[in-house]
Write an enzyme that holds these catalytic residues in place. Structure first.
Site, PDB file in Angstrom:
ATOM      1  CB  CYS A   8      26.588 -29.088  33.003  1.00 49.45           C
ATOM      2  SG  CYS A   8      26.152 -30.716  33.549  1.00 49.45           S
TER       3      CYS A   8
ATOM      4  CG  ASP B 120      28.545 -26.000  18.162  1.00 44.43           C
ATOM      5  OD1 ASP B 120      28.690 -25.673  19.351  1.00 44.43           O
ATOM      6  OD2 ASP B 120      28.474 -27.190  17.775  1.00 44.43           O
TER       7      ASP B 120
ATOM      8  CG  HIS C  40      -3.944 -41.693   8.772  1.00 43.53           C
ATOM      9  ND1 HIS C  40      -5.005 -42.448   8.371  1.00 43.53           N
ATOM     10  CD2 HIS C  40      -4.300 -41.151   9.960  1.00 43.53           C
ATOM     11  CE1 HIS C  40      -5.985 -42.350   9.257  1.00 43.53           C
ATOM     12  NE2 HIS C  40      -5.589 -41.558  10.240  1.00 43.53           N
TER      13      HIS C  40
END
Lengths: 507, 507
Positions: free
Chosen positions: B161, B128, B441
């Site tokens: 972006c 990263d 469930h």
């Protein structure tokens, strides 16, 4: 189709209405649009949606044919029928012809829209045409907005091709297509190249305009080398994109076999885990020999290809046998080294025992719960006669609605449940470039074959697959090569069965 | 982990070795890289792969801290620690600093590569960092080729972006990040903008070079508005792309509840289809009231948002409450009209009866076989005491390996089977922009929660979910808002339980 039955297809039903999708293909000629359209509609139909292809070229040819037989043929060196297939018909500078072509496209779109509005279940209409100009796409979109009241259902799919080898190969395929069949190949190729030149003049790839207009699109470049998506949000378009992402043309073999006879099989009992009988063990040994032999044949073929290609990897018109191979460069990418060979079984003994004889060093074995038999719920372990006697209502319901009737009891499934369960397997088979042998159960074989053979809903339920038959599927540039093999217990061999598909549907 | 247990994850094992994936993030600062990385590793860990994030910024800060506490701080108006967080540190024209940053990146990469080579199962290491220059990416790739002998495991993921609103929002979030915490906001923002300007100078998006080098990549533009892929072929990278395609930041609620008490529940019997008791029916009626109320609260909030936004849709520094909302433009896209509300139940009576009271006109109901209870095979209908007595070996094996132990008998499942079954449900929940209530469930609730709460393998097995609790998950720009509600039978209400997560793991 009741919603309880489709329930395992997550969100087959979206909001109140059954969702619709209107796919508009975009791309220059010979970019593989029709190939993609065929494959995609086969997949969507298999998922139990209604998908239908509306081909503008077919309508163009059909209309030309009608006019011709009505003796309205123009005074020209070509008849009207021939003219509409010749390059001249695609001249973008001739306004009359542009308008004529727009009319044909709109008529085809109308046919699609009429069909789509008649459907009361989720359904997908696919407009198969070049639609390579902004003008044409705008005409289509306004027409759709007028008729459907929204553009929310539209998805553009564009195929582009920058790889000259693939392109050259596609051009060659076109010469056998309906526009050129029976014509002189050299002249046909010249004419087709001229048609492509006309298209290229006015071609605008998907991009800025569609982004401004917020129209979702999917762009497939060089048979999936690159994939670009824009605003993919709906359930159906997500299914389409997911499928298109798992796409390759590598030459390889997909083998689909049932496990050998189990103790339950020999007594006609369904659905349970069961060990192989002696017959089943002999079948298993034969299968190992057969697959080993087929794998060796493939490897020899590969090696001879490599030798040939060392001399000439280029297309050669003179040598038709070499031509066949040189034509499809993508296929060759898989000829450079031996392929892996995966064996996928279910988790049940009848299939794991069948695959026991395959050596782990040569084959990559994997058990998948996804490949387990159709779950017969409370009926597991019974014979059909016992079900008919003790549970006649169950027996009748199942017989009448094989596709949609779930066996009662914990985990009981119907065929549609099985389709949903097998979707990841199909996507994985489409993604892989190596050989795969699936050893599974007859109900599973049936569902997998119905995908590869593009069977209709009713055919899936009615198909009778002879016992101890196995199948081989080879993806090809034009579709799928299918072969069936029957097991001969007396010799322990598997023999090719020509015309097998006809035997699946005894009248 | 035995291969028979993972068998239902198709091809967890590829060829001989467990496949590895080395994801290298690319993108300018504040493009949501860390958000994506967190989400992606959560998903992959949930699928039972080992995924680990290696963050270059964290190492930069850690090293600066060490140097600082070692009193090597430079003579400067900033301490060394502060300096490595300031814009000046990112000046691309200062060769010393570029080299210092390369060294930090390589050290982090080394840490990742060491970790990756220690793993003996399929695993994914994620680097990263911005990696926004060609030079940096080339340095990383040569290092990887040297250490791993191949680049076949590399996948670049770039986030871009172009939407100024999203970007402005991300910038604001950064001010609360580790580099700027406690600093003057105006000065911090100015410094951060300068850092971004430095990055932009040398930024080269993924494209031609990676295509020439045949490196697979995935480009995510404007939070999934556009997604571009290149050469996605491997199993793990296909899972990554599939996940990233189903991605949205719309504000909405995901409710997860068990069905009401069934007759089997009241007797402690597991795994069968069973009708609701009277208690269960009261719970069902309370759930309908509760969800109606929550839906109304949401609708009121939405309407007041709309009114506010009519006055001012722009970011305003003065008004902190409005700021909070204006900050995240994507969220507003979901505020313009009422959201659909889907209810998904399993096909078993305990959940379908629980959802019976929801009006079909207001809620889109769907039964999904995918949401059925964990299949207990031959143990269905027994109590745990009965299993312990009659099948002590089964009881012990299950207790010791809850995650991996499949109940014996037809269709019997383990928790890992359930994960594989629920994968499409998670993808569909990530794709949808409307509210969803799942009535299912307790085993299924456990597996779904373990995804949203990023639980480790062992936690999934050990987690104790109190009976009759329900959960609400709200995707946010920074992660997930989680709330738990307990059912109060005496008043027929559901009450918020603060700090619920601590109660899942009683020591």
């Amino acid at each position: 189709m009741g919603s309880s039955v489709l329930s395992n297809l997550p969100c087959a039903k979206e909001a109140d209405a059954a969702p619709k999708l209107l796919i508009i293909m975009v791309g220059l000629p010979a970019r593989g649009k029709s190939y993609i359209v065929r494959k995609l509609s086969r997949y969507l139909n298999w998922l139990q949606y209604e998908a239908r292809v509306f081909n503008v070229g077919e309508r163009r040819r059909a209309e030309a044919h009608v006019e011709q037989s009505g003796e309205k043929a123009e005074e020209s060196h070509l008849s009207r029928g021939q003219f509409s297939s010749s390059a001249a018909f695609f001249d973008p500078t001739n306004a009359d012809l542009v308008s004529a072509r727009d009319q044909i496209a709109l008529k085809t779109l109308d046919e699609l829209l009429n069909w789509l509005s008649r459907q009361d279940s989720s359904s997908i209409g696919i407009l198969d045409a070049t639609n390579s100009t902004q003008e044409r796409r705008q005409i289509l979109l306004s027409h759709i907005r007028r008729k459907r009241g929204t553009l929310n259902e539209v998805l553009f799919i564009e195929t582009c091709c920058f790889d000259q080898d693939i392109l050259e190969h596609n051009f060659q395929l076109k010469l056998n297509g309906p526009d050129y069949r029976g014509q002189d190949p050299d002249e046909a190729l010249r004419d087709f190249r001229q048609r492509v030149v006309f298209y290229e003049k006015s071609y605008v790839p998907l991009g800025e305009v569609e982004e401004q207009d917020k129209i979702p699109y999917l762009q497939v470049i060089d048979v999936g080398r690159k994939i670009n998506t824009h605003l993919i949000q709906g359930y159906l378009s997500s299914r389409v994109v997911e499928y298109m992402l798992n796409f390759n043309l590598s030459e390889r073999q997909i083998w689909i076999f049932s496990g050998g006879e189990s103790i339950d099989d020999s007594a006609g009992r369904i659905g349970r885990r069961s060990d192989l009988t002696e017959n089943g063990q002999r079948y298993a040994a034969s299968l190992v020999r057969f697959i080993h032999g087929e794998r060796e044949r493939w490897e020899k073929k590969r090696q001879s290809h490599r030798t040939q290609n060392r001399d000439s990897t280029r297309f050669s018109v003179d040598d038709p046998t070499r031509k066949q191979d040189a034509l499809h460069p993508q296929r060759h990418k898989n000829w450079s080294c031996p392929l892996d060979f995966c064996i996928w079984t279910s988790t049940m003994p009848q299939t794991t025992q069948t695959a026991l004889g395959f050596c782990e060093k040569l084959f990559t074995k994997l058990q998948m719960k996804t490949l387990d038999d159709l779950n017969a719920g409370d009926m597991a372990g019974l014979t059909f006669e016992e079900i008919a006697t003790s549970q006649p209502a169950v027996y009748t319901a199942r017989k009448q609605h094989k596709l949609l009737y779930r066996w009662p009891g914990l985990g009981g499934e119907c065929y549609v449940d099985l389709i949903s369960r097998l979707r990841p397997v199909i996507l994985e088979l489409e993604r892989r470039k190596d050989h795969v042998l699936l050893v599974t159960h007859r109900a599973v074989v049936r569902v997998l074959l119905s995908y590869f053979l593009d069977l209709r809903r009713d055919d899936l339920a009615e198909m009778v697959i002879p016992k101890n038959w196995g199948f081989c599927l080879k993806p090809t540039p034009y579709g799928i090569d299918f072969s069936a093999y029957s097991y001969r217990p007396e010799s322990g061999t598997f023999c090719l069965e020509p015309g097998a598909q006809n035997k699946f549907f005894p009248s």
